[in-house]
Design an enzyme around this catalytic site. Sequence first.
Site, mmCIF file in Angstrom:
data_model
loop_
_atom_site.group_PDB
_atom_site.id
_atom_site.type_symbol
_atom_site.label_atom_id
_atom_site.label_comp_id
_atom_site.label_asym_id
_atom_site.label_seq_id
_atom_site.Cartn_x
_atom_site.Cartn_y
_atom_site.Cartn_z
ATOM 1 N N ASN A 13 -45.506 9.403 -29.968
ATOM 2 C CA ASN A 13 -45.820 10.752 -30.460
ATOM 3 C C ASN A 13 -44.556 11.586 -30.606
ATOM 4 O O ASN A 13 -44.435 12.379 -31.549
ATOM 5 C CB ASN A 13 -46.819 11.442 -29.535
ATOM 6 C CG ASN A 13 -48.237 11.001 -29.828
ATOM 7 O OD1 ASN A 13 -48.813 11.393 -30.845
ATOM 8 N ND2 ASN A 13 -48.786 10.153 -28.965
ATOM 9 N N ARG A 64 -44.444 19.345 -5.961
ATOM 10 C CA ARG A 64 -44.715 19.506 -7.399
ATOM 11 C C ARG A 64 -44.147 20.821 -7.922
ATOM 12 O O ARG A 64 -43.597 20.895 -9.013
ATOM 13 C CB ARG A 64 -46.236 19.444 -7.620
ATOM 14 C CG ARG A 64 -46.641 19.277 -9.064
ATOM 15 C CD ARG A 64 -48.150 19.168 -9.215
ATOM 16 N NE ARG A 64 -48.719 18.026 -8.526
ATOM 17 C CZ ARG A 64 -48.682 16.770 -8.969
ATOM 18 N NH1 ARG A 64 -48.082 16.493 -10.097
ATOM 19 N NH2 ARG A 64 -49.226 15.789 -8.285
ATOM 20 N N HIS A 108 -54.363 14.164 -26.267
ATOM 21 C CA HIS A 108 -55.169 13.268 -25.431
ATOM 22 C C HIS A 108 -55.974 12.344 -26.350
ATOM 23 O O HIS A 108 -56.532 12.806 -27.353
ATOM 24 C CB HIS A 108 -56.098 14.104 -24.539
ATOM 25 C CG HIS A 108 -56.944 13.270 -23.639
ATOM 26 N ND1 HIS A 108 -56.443 12.678 -22.492
ATOM 27 C CD2 HIS A 108 -58.241 12.889 -23.721
ATOM 28 C CE1 HIS A 108 -57.407 11.981 -21.912
ATOM 29 N NE2 HIS A 108 -58.509 12.099 -22.638
ATOM 30 N N ASP A 144 -56.595 17.858 -18.857
ATOM 31 C CA ASP A 144 -57.225 17.621 -20.164
ATOM 32 C C ASP A 144 -58.240 18.706 -20.526
ATOM 33 O O ASP A 144 -59.246 18.440 -21.179
ATOM 34 C CB ASP A 144 -57.858 16.219 -20.218
ATOM 35 C CG ASP A 144 -56.804 15.132 -20.047
ATOM 36 O OD1 ASP A 144 -55.670 15.325 -20.513
ATOM 37 O OD2 ASP A 144 -57.106 14.101 -19.436
#
Length: 213
Positions: A13, A64, A108, A144
Amino acid sequence: MKLAVLVSGRGSNLQALIDACKADDFPAEIVLVLSNKADAYGLERAKEAGIPTAVLSHKDFEDRESFDEAMSEKITEAGAELVCLAGFMRLLSDGFVRQWRDRLINIHPSLLPAFKGLHVHERTIEEGARFSGCTVHFVRPAMDEGPIIIQAVVPVHPDDEPNDLAARILEQEHVVYPLAVKYIAEGRVRVSAERVLIEDHELPGGALSNPAN
Ligand code: GRF
């Protein structure tokens, strides 16, 4: 519009975006390709195209949040205005998602909100769905999820293995991801009440069925 593209792997992509940006009239350019994996093939693609790269290993960070902050810094330093996730295999912290809200998009390989998460094609085939596809959407904290910008639909064939379906969808990913970026870079995309409005776009005609007769 200046783009940062985040990859963890093969980067097909990313390649579609690199190729789109080569056209003189494409309203965006990639200023940074960032990976959390030093061996991501996407980095090779970026180097080949003369695009600056950065590698940040999440393993070098305590948590994170600090990893995401370091990413944000790199992205900001590069002057990026839009962040494109392209096979970036890390969950993002709420802070990062908030900071880049409506300037952070993902692709996605399913027709969201169906089949979020991993093993998408296996699950699509297992459920006997007749169509699948891909979705480009703005990112929200939940995986998502987020306002949908564009989707492309492909049929599922009776003898499909997950790889066959993945390949059929990937071809469409390479079409719709640059298109989504183009719409955004042209300033034609707005998020209103968590739905995306796009100025001046064509509606596809007709309908599809599978089986087709
Ligand atoms: C694509 O299928 C994309 O939809 C998903 O991860 C895959 C990345 O492939 N998010 P590539 O690295 O762009 O080739």
